[in-house]
Design a protein around this motif. Structure first.
Motif, PDB file in Angstrom:
ATOM      1  N   LYS A   3       0.823  -1.204   0.000  1.00  0.00           N
ATOM      2  CA  LYS A   3       0.000   0.000   0.000  1.00  0.00           C
ATOM      3  C   LYS A   3       0.862   1.261   0.000  1.00  0.00           C
ATOM      4  N   LYS A   7       0.977   5.319  -3.851  1.00  0.00           N
ATOM      5  CA  LYS A   7       1.125   6.742  -4.130  1.00  0.00           C
ATOM      6  C   LYS A   7       2.498   7.186  -3.639  1.00  0.00           C
ATOM      7  N   GLY A  41     -17.020   8.932  -5.666  1.00  0.00           N
ATOM      8  CA  GLY A  41     -16.162   7.791  -5.351  1.00  0.00           C
ATOM      9  C   GLY A  41     -14.728   8.004  -5.790  1.00  0.00           C
ATOM     10  N   PHE A  42     -14.544   8.636  -6.943  1.00  0.00           N
ATOM     11  CA  PHE A  42     -13.192   8.889  -7.431  1.00  0.00           C
ATOM     12  C   PHE A  42     -12.452   9.848  -6.509  1.00  0.00           C
ATOM     13  N   HIS A  45     -11.451   7.956  -3.557  1.00  0.00           N
ATOM     14  CA  HIS A  45     -10.291   7.106  -3.840  1.00  0.00           C
ATOM     15  C   HIS A  45      -9.009   7.918  -3.866  1.00  0.00           C
ATOM     16  N   SER A  48      -7.918   8.615  -0.323  1.00  0.00           N
ATOM     17  CA  SER A  48      -7.624   7.422   0.473  1.00  0.00           C
ATOM     18  C   SER A  48      -6.273   6.829   0.066  1.00  0.00           C
ATOM     19  N   LYS A  50      -5.526   3.835   0.186  1.00  0.00           N
ATOM     20  CA  LYS A  50      -5.753   2.448  -0.243  1.00  0.00           C
ATOM     21  C   LYS A  50      -5.863   2.291  -1.754  1.00  0.00           C
ATOM     22  N   TYR A  51      -5.989   3.383  -2.479  1.00  0.00           N
ATOM     23  CA  TYR A  51      -6.220   3.315  -3.922  1.00  0.00           C
ATOM     24  C   TYR A  51      -5.159   4.081  -4.693  1.00  0.00           C
ATOM     25  N   ARG A  52      -4.984   3.725  -5.941  1.00  0.00           N
ATOM     26  CA  ARG A  52      -3.987   4.361  -6.805  1.00  0.00           C
ATOM     27  C   ARG A  52      -4.422   5.723  -7.344  1.00  0.00           C
ATOM     28  N   ALA A  53      -5.701   6.009  -7.316  1.00  0.00           N
ATOM     29  CA  ALA A  53      -6.225   7.231  -7.927  1.00  0.00           C
ATOM     30  C   ALA A  53      -5.511   8.468  -7.391  1.00  0.00           C
ATOM     31  N   LYS A  54      -5.246   9.393  -8.297  1.00  0.00           N
ATOM     32  CA  LYS A  54      -4.612  10.653  -7.911  1.00  0.00           C
ATOM     33  C   LYS A  54      -4.985  11.721  -8.929  1.00  0.00           C
TER      34      LYS A  54
END
Length: 80
Positions: A3, A7, A41-42, A45, A48, A50-54
């Motif tokens: 994790k 990022k 949601g994006f 994310h 958070s 926990k997610y790859r979104a940036k």
């Protein structure tokens, strides 16, 4: 993949700075999503670990307009 590697340090810095400016302006994740034409949601994310979104550069440019600041305000003064 761990994790911690989802990022980078600079990604986390920028995301935290956007969150800080967003909350100081009284803008919710939902309001921000609407202004950016993204899903709630994006945004969740992105904020958070926990997610790859940036955010990408287009997002940051639009965020600077929404938050009435300079795009430079999202970045550290010196490299991390």
């Amino acid at each position: 993949m761990s994790k911690a590697l989802l990022k980078s340090e600079i990604d986390i810095y920028v995301i935290n700075k956007v969150r800080e400016l967003r909350t100081n302006a009284g803008i919710s994740q939902a309001d921000l999503a609407l202004a950016l034409d993204l899903s709630v949601g994006f945004i969740g994310h992105i904020e958070s670990p926990k997610y790859r979104a940036k955010y990408n550069l287009s997002h940051l440019n639009r965020l600077a307009q929404i938050l009435n600041c300079s795009i430079k305000d999202f970045f550290p003064e010196l490299p991390l």
